[in-house]
Design an enzyme around this catalytic site. Sequence first.
Site, PDB file in Angstrom:
ATOM      1  CG  ASP A 269      38.516  71.573  21.660  1.00 32.76           C
ATOM      2  OD1 ASP A 269      39.391  70.721  21.880  1.00 32.76           O
ATOM      3  OD2 ASP A 269      37.731  72.006  22.508  1.00 32.76           O
ATOM      4  CB  THR A 270      38.345  71.012  15.009  1.00 34.27           C
ATOM      5  OG1 THR A 270      39.281  69.939  15.118  1.00 34.27           O
ATOM      6  CG2 THR A 270      38.180  71.381  13.542  1.00 34.27           C
TER       7      THR A 270
END
Length: 259
Positions: free
Chosen positions: A116-117
């Site tokens: 995930d970012t």
Amino acid sequence: MPADADEPLRTDGERLQKVLAAAGVASRRASEILIDAGRVTVNGSVVREQGTRVDPATDLVAVDGVPVQIDTSRRYVMLNKPTGIVTSLKDDRGRPDLTRFTDRFEERLFNVGRLDTDTSGLLLLTNDGDLAHVLAHPSFGVEKTYVALVTGRVAPRTLATLTAGIELEDGPIAADRARLMPGGSRSDATLLEVTLHSGRNRIVRRMLESVGHPVQELVRRRFGPLPLGALPLGATRDLTKDELGALLALARAAAPERG
């Protein structure tokens, strides 16, 4: 099984001792000694003939049972991904992506799986599509270990719930292991380690939120046999021979046997 002494040697490909030396296993002379000692296999068969030729792109070579990547065009790089980086080689929204790391290398590398970012930690970059498929596909069950800082004090019964299994909107899920990190528990936050083999989207965050402990920070510390170790945030490094051997062993065990 040992190679059949009466079977004619292939005339195409490269000499085995040469590709072992190019792969960094040992010098050419030392590689010849390894072959004489019966410590080298090609596609599962012991090879003792110095004239043996192999195709680095297709043949599977191991020394003392440890797989060796003899195709020197393949590259395997570990990245400690910072938060704020999209796990993509091109983001249609113009956000920072992985090209700031992959552009450091001559080879065209791509990421194995995703982070995930807002998650940092270990991400593998490679140009080996076959290995990437095995490692990223959920059916092969490669374990990933995360360290999470979560809101609130996590009770032992909550860890038991995570490993027993919980129901999410996209189906049941269970952690393989979950434990409190030593000295990581406070009244308002807890540091814990979660290991699982699922590759579902934002799965660790969703699991922890479902048991009442939203994630504040999340770091992937291990991917299969690879530990992140002390690699600095935003840094990259090539895998060691031992790490690559462990990774290839995992991939070859999951892949169909060679005919």
